[in-house]
Design a protein around this motif. Structure first.
Motif, short mmCIF file in Angstrom:
data_model
loop_
_atom_site.label_atom_id
_atom_site.label_comp_id
_atom_site.label_asym_id
_atom_site.label_seq_id
_atom_site.Cartn_x
_atom_site.Cartn_y
_atom_site.Cartn_z
N ALA A 3 0.80 -1.26 0.12
CA ALA A 3 -0.17 -0.13 0.04
C ALA A 3 0.93 1.31 0.15
O ALA A 3 2.04 1.28 0.58
CB ALA A 3 -1.04 0.18 1.06
N LEU A 4 0.50 2.28 -0.77
CA LEU A 4 1.08 3.48 -0.59
C LEU A 4 0.93 4.13 0.61
O LEU A 4 0.09 4.08 1.50
CB LEU A 4 0.67 4.54 -1.73
CG LEU A 4 0.57 4.28 -3.02
CD1 LEU A 4 -0.18 5.16 -4.05
CD2 LEU A 4 1.98 4.11 -3.72
N PRO A 5 2.16 4.74 1.20
CA PRO A 5 1.98 5.47 2.42
C PRO A 5 0.83 6.69 2.73
O PRO A 5 0.88 7.31 1.83
CB PRO A 5 3.59 6.11 2.59
CG PRO A 5 4.19 6.28 1.28
CD PRO A 5 3.47 4.99 0.43
N ARG A 6 0.16 6.52 3.87
CA ARG A 6 -0.70 7.45 3.98
C ARG A 6 -0.37 8.94 4.12
O ARG A 6 0.75 9.01 5.02
CB ARG A 6 -1.62 7.10 5.02
CG ARG A 6 -2.69 7.84 5.41
CD ARG A 6 -3.90 7.13 6.50
NE ARG A 6 -2.98 6.96 7.64
CZ ARG A 6 -2.62 8.00 8.50
NH1 ARG A 6 -3.20 9.08 8.30
NH2 ARG A 6 -2.03 7.57 9.67
N THR A 7 -0.67 9.87 3.40
CA THR A 7 -0.38 11.12 3.68
C THR A 7 -1.00 11.96 4.94
O THR A 7 -2.36 11.62 4.89
CB THR A 7 -0.74 12.08 2.62
OG1 THR A 7 0.13 11.58 1.42
CG2 THR A 7 -0.16 13.60 2.61
N PRO A 8 -0.41 12.41 6.04
CA PRO A 8 -1.05 12.71 7.16
C PRO A 8 -2.15 14.05 6.70
O PRO A 8 -1.92 14.84 6.07
CB PRO A 8 0.02 13.40 8.18
CG PRO A 8 1.19 12.49 7.62
CD PRO A 8 0.99 12.46 6.06
N LEU A 9 -3.06 13.89 7.46
CA LEU A 9 -4.25 14.86 7.16
C LEU A 9 -3.73 16.37 7.82
O LEU A 9 -2.69 16.42 8.98
CB LEU A 9 -5.46 14.69 8.07
CG LEU A 9 -6.33 13.44 7.48
CD1 LEU A 9 -7.51 13.18 8.39
CD2 LEU A 9 -6.65 13.80 6.08
N PRO A 10 -3.94 17.36 7.31
CA PRO A 10 -3.63 18.66 7.82
C PRO A 10 -3.95 18.98 9.01
O PRO A 10 -5.24 18.51 9.51
CB PRO A 10 -3.91 19.51 6.63
CG PRO A 10 -5.10 19.17 6.14
CD PRO A 10 -4.73 17.66 5.96
N VAL A 11 -3.39 19.86 10.05
CA VAL A 11 -4.26 20.22 11.32
C VAL A 11 -4.36 21.64 11.15
O VAL A 11 -3.62 22.57 10.76
CB VAL A 11 -3.14 20.04 12.28
CG1 VAL A 11 -3.56 20.79 13.67
CG2 VAL A 11 -2.67 18.71 12.60
N THR A 12 -5.73 22.08 11.16
CA THR A 12 -6.25 23.42 11.17
C THR A 12 -5.95 24.36 12.29
O THR A 12 -6.30 23.63 13.54
CB THR A 12 -7.52 23.51 10.61
OG1 THR A 12 -7.82 22.70 9.40
CG2 THR A 12 -7.89 25.10 10.40
N VAL A 13 -5.47 25.31 12.19
CA VAL A 13 -5.15 26.17 13.62
C VAL A 13 -6.09 27.52 13.48
O VAL A 13 -5.79 28.32 12.51
CB VAL A 13 -3.79 26.47 14.01
CG1 VAL A 13 -3.49 27.10 15.29
CG2 VAL A 13 -2.93 25.12 13.68
N VAL A 14 -7.05 27.55 14.52
CA VAL A 14 -7.94 28.77 14.23
C VAL A 14 -7.66 29.78 15.43
O VAL A 14 -7.69 29.13 16.62
CB VAL A 14 -9.47 27.97 14.32
CG1 VAL A 14 -10.45 29.30 14.35
CG2 VAL A 14 -9.47 27.12 13.23
N GLY A 15 -7.34 30.74 15.26
CA GLY A 15 -7.21 31.72 16.19
C GLY A 15 -8.56 32.31 16.51
O GLY A 15 -9.47 32.57 15.61
N ILE A 16 -8.84 32.54 17.75
CA ILE A 16 -10.34 32.99 18.19
C ILE A 16 -9.82 34.08 19.35
O ILE A 16 -9.33 33.99 19.98
CB ILE A 16 -11.01 31.65 18.79
CG1 ILE A 16 -12.54 32.18 19.30
CG2 ILE A 16 -10.35 31.00 20.09
CD1 ILE A 16 -13.34 31.02 19.28
N GLY A 17 -11.02 35.21 19.24
CA GLY A 17 -10.83 36.09 20.43
C GLY A 17 -11.52 36.16 21.32
O GLY A 17 -12.45 35.27 21.49
N ALA A 18 -11.62 37.03 22.30
CA ALA A 18 -12.67 37.28 23.48
C ALA A 18 -14.19 37.06 22.79
O ALA A 18 -15.16 36.93 23.75
CB ALA A 18 -12.30 38.14 24.31
#
Length: 412
Positions: A3-18
């Motif tokens: 099997a082809l190596p699995r590409t890791p899923l991206p991690v989304t980083v969300v900035g949030i305010g008060a």
């Protein structure tokens, strides 16, 4: 067929305010809606509506060592990480980039607390100094204090404003105007106003930022932004590279951002202190065999705004073996210790600089020998001070300092 190596899923980083969910743009809301795992601080996770149905995982403490294991535990799932404001400004974004690599990150920033503060104050952000006290020593603020400058301080908690006011008083900046901007960007914004000399407020909201209009008390010692601080700025027992020689020594060492200095025979720590004051990312290790002097170096570093200066209490060259590779080495004492100069020279990478000062004939002979072997510059620094002579004025000559400075060749 494998099997082809699995590409890791991206991690989304969300900035949030008060302002929470209401302040998020559509792409950030979609990322949080679609995430199978939501990671963040409890306060940030509580800002999300029930419609964000991913598994909610609060950050453990300590945070940084836990990041690789936490990411691995949820590998293969859509992960969204919550961060305060701009994730790449003193935020979790840096740790994630260093751990996962930038290719795996998709960062959706929110206006930082600094952007909100400058908008409220009418300060141009590019002309404003920023200091973070989140997880950092209070004394780190000292290096940013200059008369007439504006400084924004990222608070650790509700007690930070009173701590900052106390530090300002101790460092001769009692007249400084202090404003605490609480819960920026939310409907509960609030501002506390006063001076460091007479700070009247009790601890308020833990989410706050401190704005300083720096004013130095005229009687306080003036500390400039370049090497050659007044000798009076240091606690010392006479083992101090004096001001004019110190300025010449730092010029020869030529610190650049991010570089590491070994200050061997640290004495009072003045060379390491002023190396670190040239840029916030500069690092230094002072090696001093006397426990009493080692303690004095730490106190000087804290008082002059570079508490991260590392002090190693050991004799050189024996105490140098386990230290990280330096970009530059200064030897201010102990030159006649067998093997010291050669050990320091061997430790330097190509392009590294070595500077050694002495006032004795015996050490001068050693420097002359190494100058013949390795080249560089061999100079004699002489300083004289005007002093009263009866009813007139004459010159008092300080001991001349022989200085050898050299850059190690880069070998192909």
């Amino acid at each position: 067929m494998s099997a082809l190596p699995r590409t890791p899923l991206p991690v989304t980083v969300v900035g949030i305010g008060a302002d929470g969910w209401d302040g998020l743009a559509a792409p950030a809301r979609k990322a949080l809606h679609d995430a199978q795992v939501l990671i963040g601080g409890p306060r940030q996770l509580d800002l999300l509506p029930p419609a964000c149905g991913g598994e909610r995982v609060p950050w453990p403490s300590p945070l940084r060592p836990a990041v690789p294991g936490l990411m691995a535990a949820h590998d293969g799932r859509r992960i969204a990480v919550l961060a305060s404001g701009d994730p790449m400004f003193y935020g979790i974004g840096r740790t994630l980039a260093e751990t996962l690599g930038t290719d795996r990150l998709h960062v959706l920033p929110h206006p930082s607390s600094l952007a909100y503060a400058c908008a409220r104050l009418g300060w141009p952000l590019e002309d404003t100094t920023t200091v973070s006290l989140v997880g950092r020593p209070l004394d780190a603020l000292t290096a940013a204090l200059h008369h007439g400058r504006r400084v924004l301080v990222l608070s650790a908690d509700a007690t930070t404003p009173a701590d900052v006011a106390r530090l300002l008083r101790a460092r001769g900046y009692g007249p400084t105007r202090v404003r605490v901007l609480e819960q920026l960007g939310s409907e509960h914004e609030n501002t506390l106003d006063g001076t460091a000399a007479h700070w009247p407020h009790t601890p308020g909201a833990p989410l706050n930022l401190i704005a300083l209009d720096c004013v130095r008390d005229p009687a306080a010692l003036r500390l400039g932004a370049v090497p050659g601080l007044p000798d009076a700025a240091y606690e010392h027992d006479g083992q101090l590279t004096k001001r004019h020689v110190r300025a010449a020594t730092l010029a020869a060492l030529a610190p650049a951002p991010g570089e590491l200095l070994w200050d061997v025979g640290g004495g009072s720590g003045s060379i390491g202190v002023e190396w670190m004051r040239t840029h916030p990312s500069c690092r230094a290790i002072a090696v001093e065999r006397s426990p009493e002097r080692a303690g004095r170096i730490s106190r000087n570093a804290a008082a002059l705004g570079v508490p991260a200066l590392r002090v190693v209490t050991a004799a050189a060259p024996a105490g140098l073996g386990e230290l990280p590779v330096p970009d530059a080495v200064f030897i201010g004492g102990g030159l006649t210790a067998p093997g010291l100069l050669d050990t320091c020279w061997d430790a330097l990478p190509g392009g590294g600089r070595l500077v050694a000062n002495t006032v004795t004939l015996e050490s001068e002979a050693l420097l002359a020998d190494h100058y013949r072997r390795h080249g560089g510059d061999l100079v004699k620094l002489s300083v004289a001070h005007a002093v009263p002579v009866g009813g007139f004025t004459g010159w008092r000559q300080a001991m001349a300092v022989t200085q050898w400075s050299v850059t190690k060749p880069v070998r192909p």
